[in-house]
Design an enzyme around this catalytic site. Structure first.
Site, mmCIF file in Angstrom:
data_model
loop_
_atom_site.group_PDB
_atom_site.id
_atom_site.type_symbol
_atom_site.label_atom_id
_atom_site.label_comp_id
_atom_site.label_asym_id
_atom_site.label_seq_id
_atom_site.Cartn_x
_atom_site.Cartn_y
_atom_site.Cartn_z
ATOM 1 C CD1 TRP A 127 67.138 58.236 66.588
ATOM 2 C CD2 TRP A 127 65.454 58.900 67.905
ATOM 3 N NE1 TRP A 127 66.003 57.621 66.138
ATOM 4 C CE2 TRP A 127 64.951 58.015 66.922
ATOM 5 C CE3 TRP A 127 64.565 59.445 68.831
ATOM 6 C CZ2 TRP A 127 63.604 57.667 66.855
ATOM 7 C CZ3 TRP A 127 63.222 59.090 68.763
ATOM 8 C CH2 TRP A 127 62.757 58.208 67.784
ATOM 9 C CB SER A 157 57.015 69.931 77.083
ATOM 10 O OG SER A 157 56.563 70.669 75.984
ATOM 11 C CB SER A 158 55.031 65.749 74.558
ATOM 12 O OG SER A 158 56.070 66.160 73.733
ATOM 13 C CD GLU A 210 57.965 61.001 68.587
ATOM 14 O OE1 GLU A 210 57.167 60.947 69.551
ATOM 15 O OE2 GLU A 210 58.391 62.049 68.104
ATOM 16 C CB THR A 230 49.422 54.863 54.806
ATOM 17 O OG1 THR A 230 49.610 54.488 56.179
ATOM 18 C CG2 THR A 230 50.301 56.042 54.504
ATOM 19 C CB SER A 240 43.786 66.860 55.191
ATOM 20 O OG SER A 240 44.374 65.588 55.149
ATOM 21 C CE LYS A 274 45.707 60.602 56.691
ATOM 22 N NZ LYS A 274 44.510 60.829 57.498
ATOM 23 C CG HIS A 323 56.077 52.150 64.685
ATOM 24 N ND1 HIS A 323 57.038 52.232 63.709
ATOM 25 C CD2 HIS A 323 54.902 52.289 64.058
ATOM 26 C CE1 HIS A 323 56.450 52.388 62.534
ATOM 27 N NE2 HIS A 323 55.158 52.425 62.713
ATOM 28 C CG ASP A 333 43.830 81.160 74.591
ATOM 29 O OD1 ASP A 333 44.593 80.182 74.652
ATOM 30 O OD2 ASP A 333 44.226 82.321 74.453
ATOM 31 C CE1 TYR A 338 52.305 55.765 60.459
ATOM 32 C CE2 TYR A 338 53.082 54.414 62.268
ATOM 33 C CZ TYR A 338 52.878 54.600 60.924
ATOM 34 O OH TYR A 338 53.281 53.642 60.047
ATOM 35 C CG HIS A 375 70.756 65.345 63.071
ATOM 36 N ND1 HIS A 375 70.309 66.497 62.466
ATOM 37 C CD2 HIS A 375 70.254 64.321 62.337
ATOM 38 C CE1 HIS A 375 69.573 66.180 61.397
ATOM 39 N NE2 HIS A 375 69.517 64.866 61.305
ATOM 40 C CG HIS A 378 58.312 47.538 62.194
ATOM 41 N ND1 HIS A 378 57.039 47.945 61.921
ATOM 42 C CD2 HIS A 378 58.967 48.657 62.570
ATOM 43 C CE1 HIS A 378 56.931 49.250 62.101
ATOM 44 N NE2 HIS A 378 58.083 49.710 62.502
ATOM 45 C CG HIS A 379 61.525 50.168 64.788
ATOM 46 N ND1 HIS A 379 61.925 51.263 64.059
ATOM 47 C CD2 HIS A 379 60.180 50.293 64.910
ATOM 48 C CE1 HIS A 379 60.884 52.012 63.754
ATOM 49 N NE2 HIS A 379 59.804 51.457 64.258
ATOM 50 N NE ARG A 385 70.765 54.523 61.508
ATOM 51 C CZ ARG A 385 69.629 54.572 62.228
ATOM 52 N NH1 ARG A 385 68.891 53.488 62.383
ATOM 53 N NH2 ARG A 385 69.214 55.685 62.768
#
Lengths: 285, 528
Positions: free
Chosen positions: B145, B172-173, B258, B331, B271, B334, B256, B109, B260, B80, B305-306, B453
């Site tokens: 994950w 790909s990314s 990722e 943040t 925006s 924004k 991390h 293009d 963002y 998931h 921080h993770h 979890r």
């Protein structure tokens, strides 16, 4: 109809192409073959090789199209700039790939290995000193770490010289001196192949005489993974240089339009810089 | 196979010329075709990952084991996560980028149209590997994950398939990002300086940088896992001098940013949408650009921080705490800018605006819980509880996914030439908004009460809120079928859309007809 001629002021957008899907099929075969092979299931190695064959076919076809379009004058200045930006970003991504492995090296040298020798861990690993080079507290055999000032130092000289020869070849191309271009490229390839051969010899030496293997704890791990990925990149770079030399012999590249050459030269300088970091942090310090 | 079409290129024919049937999609180099494929792939993966989430929520409806074994439960949470992050959310935003960036900047293009095709067609390969991993001996990876060592070293063949899937997703990314960055840097219409381009392009340019910088690091991390598994290396093996915590450091150095990578394009969409329905230009454009760049740069320096509870010097914990809290500053810039954009605007609340205002509220909730989690002393209490699950679903679902829905409703007139059914769109929003909160808000309570979890069973005192959460999840999941229906209905017909269906929308993308012709801006437009 006159409009069938190319329009150099317009950005080149390629026609539909079948090569990308060949690449996807190749990667599906390669990855599933590798999984089977690593788990010793069925004929994984053959699936993997079939995938590599499709990938090679795709690379020939795809780069062939690009070369035909380039030689056919379809790429204007703006397309050229796109290629430059794209290659720059690609090399940046490669830098970050190596950064992960260098990060691992620094982490184990500065934090992980010394931490295993702290009093907390003496219960688990009594008498472990935590001195680098280390294969970890669980590794009981003797091994000799790779010395910096033998073959690695010669290899440093070889790669640095090859960086100079490829630049000299570029000067030849800029001055329309095709002889200098060919000699410079051939010398660069020769130095690259020599480097790879010495690396192979060094690996054999490590395995046979130093008892230094990929499985020799964290020292063997970082040594072979870092130098191995670098060697793979040098090999790729050498293949790319050979392709460029064959294109030069076929009369490709002009002094004002030769990004294919420059891209490979950039890549070659990149593997050169990675080697310098390897020499300092893996072999020397 | 190329020569057959060579005569057509560059002829200036404005009509669509492409192959018929499936080969059109397999061989296409058209950014609109590729964008469409990305979006459909993303939706299919959203459904697959959603079904997995519903399996998890069904199991958690009551305490005790009801429907699945713990091993399968672990595989479901892992797949998931991977499928939603890499298969649904990221491809959705790449799809928007493909469709809209060339239209927004007046480019014919993408810069590398052929490579663009490959970037997409690698995704099904990765999806095949991930799905196949469920059917091999031992099943899919059950690590979560994050694929932490040492569990990932001990997993079965499914882990190898997952590793290669991650490699291919990374390729790909990276190719997609190189394409997007090059397109934005090189193919803007004359006169469109960087500081004049739409905010969506800015957020994607910075996202592309983040992707190119971090995906190779993830590739390195899973490569180390692979060699530890099969070739006897000792990266994550303490007996060999390595460290399982090393994996966490490398993973979160990717992981991390990722966050963002997912959030910044969502910010870009918001925006674009809020100014259109506030009928005012975006407030504080330049500060938005700088805030986006600041978020991206700081995101490289906060990864641990993770990992507050893995064992870290107090000085390290305090550094990572302050650095993390620092991200709240750009943040907040924004969020305040979006609010200021709406201030005294001629506001209307069509479906895209509803989703973006919903985003604003719920993303801010997710941001606040993020601040709470950043506090080391608090995090030690709630690490690996449902509080964390609630936090990142507020950011991922109500943040990224809601803005993606907003983007679809906002741009679908341009893609299909039809207006969507506003009544059904609003129904989709309210169903999603309410059921999302029913699903995830109680998880804050569960986490604070101590429910861990990634566990298929739980103590009795957690039963009530879990039942509420599961009920909400099923409503949320089935509400998305309504979204599918609205999209299909819009594709098949509906009120004709004008070139600029939203009277407050600005930009080059609204100057081309709806639906956008197959080829646009073959000659660069002139900016007024």
């Amino acid at each position: 109809m006159a409009s069938t001629a190319h329009q150099p002021d317009r950005y080149f957008v390629p026609d539909p192409s079948s090569w990308p899907i060949f690449g996807s099929i190749a990667l599906l075969l390669m990855t599933s073959g590798a999984v089977l092979w690593m788990n010793k299931l069925g004929s994984g190695a053959y699936v993997l090789l079939a995938g590599v064959a499709v990938l090679v076919l795709m690379l020939f076809g795809w780069f062939g199209s690009v070369i035909r379009e380039s030689v056919g004058g379809r790429y204007n200045k703006r397309v050229d700039l796109s290629f430059r930006l794209g290659m720059g970003w690609f090399i940046f991504s490669e830098v970050m790939f190596f950064a992960a492995f260098f990060g691992a090296l620094f982490y184990v040298r500065v934090l992980a290995v010394p931490d295993l020798a702290t009093p907390d861990n003496q219960v688990l690993y009594p008498g472990f000193s935590g001195q680098w080079p280390s294969a970890g507290p669980g590794f009981k055999e003797m091994f000799t770490p790779m010395a910096a000032w033998g073959i690695p130092a010669i290899n440093t000289l070889l790669l640095l010289s090859s960086g100079a020869t490829v630049t000299w070849a570029h000067w030849g191309l800029l001055k329309d001196n095709r002889g200098q271009l060919k000699v410079g490229l051939a010398l660069t390839i020769l130095l690259g192949v020599l480097f790879i051969s010495l690396q192979a010899y060094e690996y054999a030496h490590a395995y046979q005489e130093l008892n230094l293997k990929l499985t020799t704890g964290i020292y063997g791990t970082t040594f072979f993974m870092l130098t191995g990925f670098h060697g793979l990149h040098v090999t790729l770079g050498a293949i790319m240089l050979i392709v460029i030399l064959m294109r030069v012999l076929a009369g490709h590249f002009r002094s004002e339009h030769h990004f294919g050459f420059e891209a490979v030269a950039w890549y070659w300088h990149f593997v050169d810089v990675v080697w310098l970091c390897l020499f300092i942090f893996v072999y020397w310090l | 196979m190329e020569a057959a079409h060579a005569h057509e290129s560059g002829t200036g024919h404005e009509h669509a010329h492409h192959r018929a049937g499936i080969m059109r999609w397999v061989t296409t180099t058209n950014h609109k075709d590729i964008g469409t494929m990305y979006l459909w792939f993303s939706f299919v993966m959203f459904m697959v990952g959603g079904v997995m989430a519903l399996i998890v929520r069904a199991e958690l409806f009551q305490p005790g084991l009801q429907y699945v074994q713990p091993e399968f439960f672990n595989q479901m949470i892992t797949l998931h996560g991977l499928i939603m992050v890499f298969g649904a959310i990221m491809p959705a935003f790449v799809g928007f980028a493909n469709w809209m960036i060339p239209l927004m900047i007046g480019a014919p293009d993408m810069a590398f149209a052929r490579m663009n095709n490959w970037s997409f067609w690698l995704l099904p390969v990765a999806a095949i590997l991930l799905i196949a991993s469920m059917f091999v001996t031992g099943g899919a990876a059950g690590t979560g994950w994050t694929l932490y060592a040492p569990l990932s070293i001990q997993m079965g063949i499914g882990m190898d398939l997952t590793i290669f899937a991650v490699h291919i997703l990374g390729m790909s990314s990276i190719m997609g990002s190189i394409n997007i960055a090059t397109t934005i840097l090189n193919l803007r219409a004359p006169g469109m300086t960087l500081m004049k381009m739409p905010m969506f392009c800015w957020t994607w340019l910075i996202t592309a940088f983040l992707l190119i910088a971090t995906m190779p690091v993830l590739a390195g991390a899973v490569t180390m896992t692979l060699t530890d598994r099969h070739f006897g290396t000792s990266f994550f093996n303490a007996a060999g001098g390595g460290d399982p915590v090393l994996f966490q450091h490398i993973f979160w150095f990717f992981g991390h940013p990722e966050v963002y990578i997912i959030a910044l394009p969502a910010f870009g969409v918001v925006s674009q949408v809020i100014p259109a329905y506030a009928r005012k230009p975006l407030f504080g454009y330049a500060s938005m650009v700088y805030a986006t760049a600041s978020i991206a740069i700081i995101s490289f320096f906060v990864w641990a921080h993770h990992m507050y509870v893995v064992g870290m010097p107090v000085a390290g914990q305090i550094y990572f705490m302050y650095a993390t809290v620092l991200i709240a500053v750009p943040t907040a810039v924004k969020v305040f800018n979006w609010v200021a954009t709406m201030w005294r605007g001629a506001l209307t609340f069509e479906t895209p605006m509803l989703f973006c205002v919903g985003f604003l509220f719920l993303f801010t909730v997710g941001g606040f819980t993020g601040l709470i989690l950043a506090m080391t002393a608090v995090d030690v209490q709630v690490q690996d509880t449902y509080y964390v699950v609630a936090h990142f679903h507020y950011v991922m679902v109500a943040g990224a996914l809601f803005s993606a829905f907003g983007a679809v409703y906002f741009w679908i007139p341009k893609w299909t030439g039809h207006l969507y059914d506003e009544r059904l769109g609003k129904l989709h929003f309210w169903l999603s908004f309410i059921s999302f909160n029913v699903t995830f808000f109680p998880q804050h309570f569960l986490g604070l009460a101590g429910m861990p979890r990634r566990i298929p069973d739980y103590a009795l005192q957690f039963a009530d809120w879990n039942a509420v959460s599961s009920a909400g999840a099923f409503v949320f999941g089935f509400s998305q079928l309504l979204f599918l229906y609205v999209v299909l209905k819009t594709i098949r017909g509906g009120e004709k859309a004008e070139a600029r269906p939203w009277d407050g929308a600005q930009g080059l993308e609204w100057t081309v007809p709806s639906p956008a012709p197959y080829h646009t801006f073959q000659e660069a437009p002139t900016l007024r």
